[in-house]
Enzyme design. Structure first.
Site, PDB file in Angstrom:
ATOM      1  CG  HIS A  67     -73.956 -43.334  20.749  1.00 11.67           C
ATOM      2  ND1 HIS A  67     -75.300 -43.375  21.054  1.00 11.67           N
ATOM      3  CD2 HIS A  67     -73.322 -42.873  21.851  1.00 11.67           C
ATOM      4  CE1 HIS A  67     -75.465 -42.962  22.293  1.00 11.67           C
ATOM      5  NE2 HIS A  67     -74.295 -42.656  22.804  1.00 11.67           N
ATOM      6  N   PRO A  68     -71.956 -41.960  16.944  1.00 15.59           N
ATOM      7  CG  PRO A  68     -70.195 -40.438  17.289  1.00 15.59           C
ATOM      8  CD  PRO A  68     -71.532 -40.875  17.849  1.00 15.59           C
ATOM      9  CD  GLU A  86     -64.032 -31.728  24.753  1.00 17.12           C
ATOM     10  OE1 GLU A  86     -64.028 -30.522  24.432  1.00 17.12           O
ATOM     11  OE2 GLU A  86     -64.563 -32.168  25.806  1.00 17.12           O
ATOM     12  CD  GLU A  87     -67.589 -38.604  25.280  1.00 17.55           C
ATOM     13  OE1 GLU A  87     -68.312 -38.061  26.141  1.00 17.55           O
ATOM     14  OE2 GLU A  87     -68.071 -39.187  24.287  1.00 17.55           O
ATOM     15  CB  ILE A 121     -67.166 -49.002  24.237  1.00 16.98           C
ATOM     16  CG1 ILE A 121     -66.503 -49.451  25.536  1.00 16.98           C
ATOM     17  CG2 ILE A 121     -66.178 -48.277  23.336  1.00 16.98           C
ATOM     18  CD1 ILE A 121     -65.442 -50.547  25.344  1.00 16.98           C
ATOM     19  CB  CYS A 122     -67.924 -45.398  28.495  1.00 17.73           C
ATOM     20  SG  CYS A 122     -67.408 -43.895  29.341  1.00 17.73           S
TER      21      CYS A 122
HETATM   22  C1  2AL Z   1     -68.663 -43.065  21.510  1.00 19.06           C
HETATM   23  C2  2AL Z   1     -68.564 -41.661  21.542  1.00 19.06           C
HETATM   24  O1  2AL Z   1     -68.842 -40.907  20.604  1.00 19.06           O
HETATM   25  N1  2AL Z   1     -68.103 -41.340  22.771  1.00 19.06           N
HETATM   26  C3  2AL Z   1     -67.923 -42.475  23.472  1.00 19.06           C
HETATM   27  O2  2AL Z   1     -67.514 -42.514  24.651  1.00 19.06           O
HETATM   28  N2  2AL Z   1     -68.283 -43.525  22.683  1.00 19.06           N
HETATM   29  N3  2AL Z   1     -69.097 -43.746  20.402  1.00 19.06           N
HETATM   30  C4  2AL Z   1     -69.200 -45.106  20.354  1.00 19.06           C
HETATM   31  N4  2AL Z   1     -69.623 -45.636  19.197  1.00 19.06           N
HETATM   32  O3  2AL Z   1     -68.915 -45.806  21.337  1.00 19.06           O
END
Ligand code: 2AL
Length: 168
Positions: A67-68, A86-87, A121-122
């Site tokens: 995950h970035p 987008e998120e 995190i979402c």
């Molecule tokens: C991310 C992501 O790329 N999209 C997301 O919902 N959360 N990344 C992150 N590190 O939590």
């Protein structure tokens, strides 16, 4: 696309469609493909979750490392996946003021230094203020707790990405 159409997809098309439901982990849809046919979207999601749960702890940390960072280098350089872009945009990560941006960068680095994987995190279920609050609170947790917490967030991200791709 409905679940019957998804079930009928050849392996390559199945992985093309679902390859990023877990960020940069096409191995996961590749692995669950042989579990077709799925009776519905919930069954497909359960297969993905089951695969993740069965990974050894190092594998779960590997999933987190795919995950970035939020508002991190990939966002700055334009190299996020479409879903992640987008998120992150929805949660205001592209519009941080300079104080917020440096606080986010500092906390992300601190978290990674301490725990050995990035904070996840979402973002669709959160916003800028909540992300900063969670990041500073979760920095202090133990590694096993954060591994489990991060994986729960990965599953929430996956749930929403699947909903956008497969009719139910
Ligand atoms: C991310 C992501 O790329 N999209 C997301 O919902 N959360 N990344 C992150 N590190 O939590």
């Amino acid at each position: 696309m409905d679940i019957d159409t998804v079930n009928a997809l050849p392996y390559e098309d199945f992985v093309d469609l679902l390859g990023n439901v877990v960020e940069r982990c096409p191995l996961i849809p590749a692995a669950v493909w042989s579990g077709r046919p799925f009776s519905n979207l919930t069954a497909l999601e359960a297969a993905i979750s089951g695969f993740i749960d069965a990974l050894p702890e190092a594998g779960k940390e590997g999933v987190l490392r795919c995950h970035p960072d939020l508002a991190g280098r990939d966002l700055q350089s334009g190299s996020l996946t479409r879903e992640s872009r987008e998120e992150q945009a929805g949660a205001g990560m592209h519009a941080l003021d300079s104080a917020e941006a440096s606080r986010m960068a500092l906390l992300n680095e601190d978290y990674k230094q301490r725990l050995g994987f990035p904070f996840v995190i979402c973002a669709r279920m959160s916003d800028k203020a909540n992300i900063l609050r969670e990041l500073s609170a979760r920095c202090r947790n133990e590694r096993a707790e954060e591994r489990a917490r991060g994986i729960e967030e990965v599953k929430k991200i996956c749930h929403l990405r699947l909903q956008a791709l497969v009719l139910h």
